[in-house]
Design an enzyme around this catalytic site. Structure first.
Site, mmCIF file in Angstrom:
data_model
loop_
_atom_site.group_PDB
_atom_site.id
_atom_site.type_symbol
_atom_site.label_atom_id
_atom_site.label_comp_id
_atom_site.label_asym_id
_atom_site.label_seq_id
_atom_site.Cartn_x
_atom_site.Cartn_y
_atom_site.Cartn_z
ATOM 1 N N LYS A 22 0.836 -1.212 0.000
ATOM 2 C CA LYS A 22 0.000 0.000 0.000
ATOM 3 C C LYS A 22 0.862 1.250 0.000
ATOM 4 O O LYS A 22 0.685 2.156 -0.814
ATOM 5 C CB LYS A 22 -0.901 -0.004 1.248
ATOM 6 N N ASN A 23 1.814 1.315 0.947
ATOM 7 C CA ASN A 23 2.554 2.569 1.109
ATOM 8 C C ASN A 23 3.544 2.822 -0.022
ATOM 9 O O ASN A 23 3.921 3.971 -0.262
ATOM 10 C CB ASN A 23 3.244 2.602 2.478
ATOM 11 N N CYS A 118 -4.405 13.666 13.091
ATOM 12 C CA CYS A 118 -4.492 12.240 12.779
ATOM 13 C C CYS A 118 -4.608 11.490 14.098
ATOM 14 O O CYS A 118 -4.098 11.949 15.125
ATOM 15 C CB CYS A 118 -3.231 11.828 12.035
ATOM 16 N N ARG A 123 1.414 14.558 13.266
ATOM 17 C CA ARG A 123 1.838 14.342 11.891
ATOM 18 C C ARG A 123 1.842 15.626 11.043
ATOM 19 O O ARG A 123 1.114 15.748 10.057
ATOM 20 C CB ARG A 123 0.983 13.260 11.228
ATOM 21 N N ASP A 308 4.624 0.442 12.158
ATOM 22 C CA ASP A 308 3.383 -0.114 11.610
ATOM 23 C C ASP A 308 3.148 -1.566 12.023
ATOM 24 O O ASP A 308 2.129 -2.150 11.665
ATOM 25 C CB ASP A 308 3.378 -0.009 10.074
ATOM 26 N N ARG A 400 -8.668 -0.066 4.541
ATOM 27 C CA ARG A 400 -7.679 0.859 3.975
ATOM 28 C C ARG A 400 -6.380 0.123 3.660
ATOM 29 O O ARG A 400 -5.628 0.550 2.793
ATOM 30 C CB ARG A 400 -7.374 1.990 4.971
HETATM 31 C C1 EPZ Z 1 4.600 6.727 6.377
HETATM 32 O O1 EPZ Z 1 3.910 7.854 6.873
HETATM 33 C C2 EPZ Z 1 3.583 5.632 6.265
HETATM 34 N N1 EPZ Z 1 2.521 6.064 5.358
HETATM 35 C C3 EPZ Z 1 3.024 5.297 7.634
HETATM 36 O O2 EPZ Z 1 2.158 4.193 7.486
HETATM 37 C C4 EPZ Z 1 4.170 4.905 8.573
HETATM 38 O O3 EPZ Z 1 3.676 4.706 9.875
HETATM 39 C C5 EPZ Z 1 5.223 6.026 8.611
HETATM 40 O O4 EPZ Z 1 5.655 6.328 7.245
HETATM 41 C C6 EPZ Z 1 6.442 5.678 9.426
HETATM 42 O O5 EPZ Z 1 7.038 4.520 8.927
HETATM 43 C C7 EPZ Z 1 2.718 6.035 4.039
HETATM 44 O O6 EPZ Z 1 3.775 5.672 3.549
HETATM 45 C C8 EPZ Z 1 1.580 6.438 3.181
HETATM 46 P P1 EPZ Z 1 6.881 9.958 8.389
HETATM 47 P P2 EPZ Z 1 4.608 9.297 6.839
HETATM 48 O O7 EPZ Z 1 6.880 11.258 7.650
HETATM 49 O O8 EPZ Z 1 5.447 9.398 5.638
HETATM 50 C C9 EPZ Z 1 7.195 13.312 11.775
HETATM 51 C C10 EPZ Z 1 0.249 2.855 7.975
HETATM 52 O O9 EPZ Z 1 -0.311 2.328 8.968
HETATM 53 N N2 EPZ Z 1 7.074 14.308 10.695
HETATM 54 O O10 EPZ Z 1 8.000 9.021 8.146
HETATM 55 O O11 EPZ Z 1 3.532 10.295 7.042
HETATM 56 C C11 EPZ Z 1 5.897 12.522 11.967
HETATM 57 O O12 EPZ Z 1 4.950 13.223 12.731
HETATM 58 C C12 EPZ Z 1 0.876 4.193 8.087
HETATM 59 O O13 EPZ Z 1 0.291 2.315 6.853
HETATM 60 C C13 EPZ Z 1 7.218 15.645 10.990
HETATM 61 O O14 EPZ Z 1 7.432 16.049 12.141
HETATM 62 O O15 EPZ Z 1 5.503 9.212 8.139
HETATM 63 C C14 EPZ Z 1 6.417 11.259 12.599
HETATM 64 O O16 EPZ Z 1 6.572 11.465 13.959
HETATM 65 C C15 EPZ Z 1 0.441 5.076 9.143
HETATM 66 N N3 EPZ Z 1 7.100 16.551 9.972
HETATM 67 C C16 EPZ Z 1 7.784 11.071 11.953
HETATM 68 O O17 EPZ Z 1 8.137 12.350 11.402
HETATM 69 C C17 EPZ Z 1 6.863 16.162 8.679
HETATM 70 O O18 EPZ Z 1 6.772 17.031 7.798
HETATM 71 C C18 EPZ Z 1 7.852 10.049 10.828
HETATM 72 O O19 EPZ Z 1 6.769 10.264 9.929
HETATM 73 C C19 EPZ Z 1 6.745 14.806 8.384
HETATM 74 C C20 EPZ Z 1 6.847 13.880 9.426
#
Ligand code: EPZ
Length: 421
Positions: A22-23, A118, A123, A308, A400
């Protein structure tokens, strides 16, 4: 609203085919916006999040056709007419932010609704915005929408991420492909989904090196062309099903599974006492007699233990022989499954980002619900071994990210069915 009914207590046996990730797919689909030529993805998963991304791309003017019952997505962006990602779609799915980089790189402008809060954490998208600014865009927030522009095109730059972000790395990677000059993405995410995206972009003509390491170098090109690409297997679906026999007992082969997608997770399963075997067609997990050993688990960016799979691992540890400690370091509110597991008889103490789980002999079925995808599936897993009946509501979260979950598990002997409302 549909619910899922699980009767616990049956050991599992058989094989489960693992779908495309998915991701990965949610990042690969927006890559169509980078080029005039057709982009075809095969091994796409059939999930509601993919339908949401399809709707978003179509709203921009891209063509997306699902072939082979949705397994193949044929896309083309020769006629993009709208550069605004509307709130109505973005609020349903945060991955919508991934159209920002491609739109900006190819059209010099993008307007994307901010996703908002969220269930699992705040996030924010500040790292996505900062990456676009580093590549020469100017941005402004108006009426809940991020307005980004780079009228003369993006220019290559060093993008130094203060923390590892999967989505921000993907956005920057796509944008850098069409930027003028060289970009260096430092402290980049190393997840298999990033590697998959880089491979697809390279097939489209992009010049990328270093994916899978924390420094990715991109030499911008003036245009990308069409390509075909096979989506990488879903390592989170894989890990979820590997935990099913860990919880319910028995042995399952996950078809298409590969250990290198989940090395840290596989190491933990072995530490807990499971037997893992790489077969010619996938990965087999077997549980012998006796309870699992307790574990200490810390979630980290790849190659660490994935956030995840934290909820699903917690479900398994609820019946381990001893005390386990799970530390969630990626998201600040990702223990919502704990109180639901406690309703099934689990002993869990949550203090901030740490959950201490004292294993009990057996869980008992209960009506449960969850507010996100992975929490929901952890309750199904718990139900597989619980005494009596577990009924999970709010099933749309599951849809989802897990296709035909009931069919895949019942083919291995689980007593699970969907009750249509
Ligand atoms: C991806 O989300 C995945 N989603 C998530 O999968 C997964 O949990 C996550 O990566 C971590 O592995 C998709 O790929 C569509 P991040 P993403 O940016 O990219 C902080 C699932 O269940 N952050 O790596 O949104 C954030 O808050 C899901 O399939 C900022 O502070 O995650 C988090 O604490 C849910 N500012 C950390 O970084 C930003 O601009 C990592 O988030 C971006 C992120």
């Amino acid at each position: 609203m549909d619910s899922i009914l699980v009767q616990g207590g049956t050991p599992l046996s058989g094989s489960i085919p693992i779908a495309g990730a998915k991701n990965a797919c949610l990042a690969l689909m927006p890559a169509t916006l980078l080029s005039d030529g057709p982009l075809t993805l095969s091994n796409a998963p059939r999930l509601s999040d993919i339908a949401t991304m399809t709707a978003l791309l179509r709203s921009l003017g891209a063509e997306v056709t699902a072939l082979s019952e949705g397994r193949v997505l044929a896309m083309s962006s020769h006629d993009v007419t709208n550069l605004t990602a509307d709130y109505d779609i973005v609020r349903k799915m945060r991955a919508s932010i991934l159209v920002l980089g491609p739109l900006l790189a190819r059209y010099g402008r993008a307007v994307v609704s901010l996703p908002g809060g969220c269930a699992i954490g705040a996030r924010p998208v500040d790292l996505h915005v900062a990456a676009m600014e580093a590549l020469g865009a100017t941005t402004e927030l108006r009426d809940g929408y991020l307005h980004a522009s780079a009228p003369g095109g993006l220019r290559g730059a060093v993008v130094d991420f203060p923390l590892v972000s999967v989505g921000a790395t993907e956005n920057a990677l796509m944008a850098a492909c069409l930027a003028r000059g060289t970009s260096v993405l430092r402290n980049a995410a190393r997840e298999p989904e990033i590697v998959d995206l880089a491979r697809c972009l390279r097939a489209m003509g992009a010049r990328i090196e270093g994916e899978g390491t924390s420094e990715i170098v991109v030499e911008g090109v003036t245009a990308l062309h069409g390509a075909t690409h096979v989506v990488v297997p879903d390592r989170i679906e894989l890990g979820t099903y590997m935990l099913a026999p860990a919880i319910a007992g028995g042995s399952i082969e996950c078809l298409g599974g590969r250990r290198e997608l989940l090395a840290a997770f596989c190491d933990k399963l072995e530490e807990a006492g499971l037997e893992l075997e790489e077969t010619p067609t996938g990965l087999r997990v077997s549980r012998g007699e006796g309870r699992l050993a307790p574990l200490d688990v810390i979630t980290e960016p790849f190659p660490g233990f994935p956030t995840d799979l934290q909820a699903q691992m917690m479900a398994a540890l609820c019946t381990a022989q001893g005390v386990s400690v799970l530390e969630e370091r990626i998201f600040e509110n990702r223990f919502m499954h704990a109180p639901e597991l406690m309703r099934m008889g689990a002993r869990i103490d949550v203090q901030g980002g740490t959950a201490t789980v004292t294993g009990v002999e057996r869980l008992r079925g209960a009506p449960v619900m969850a507010t996100d995808l992975r929490a929901s599936v952890s309750l199904i897993l718990a139900g597989l071994a619980a005494e009596g009946e577990t009924v999970l509501s709010r099933v749309y979260h599951l849809d989802r990210g897990y296709e035909r979950l009931e069919a895949k598990l019942s083919a291995c002997g689980a007593r699970i069915e969907r009750v249509r409302a």
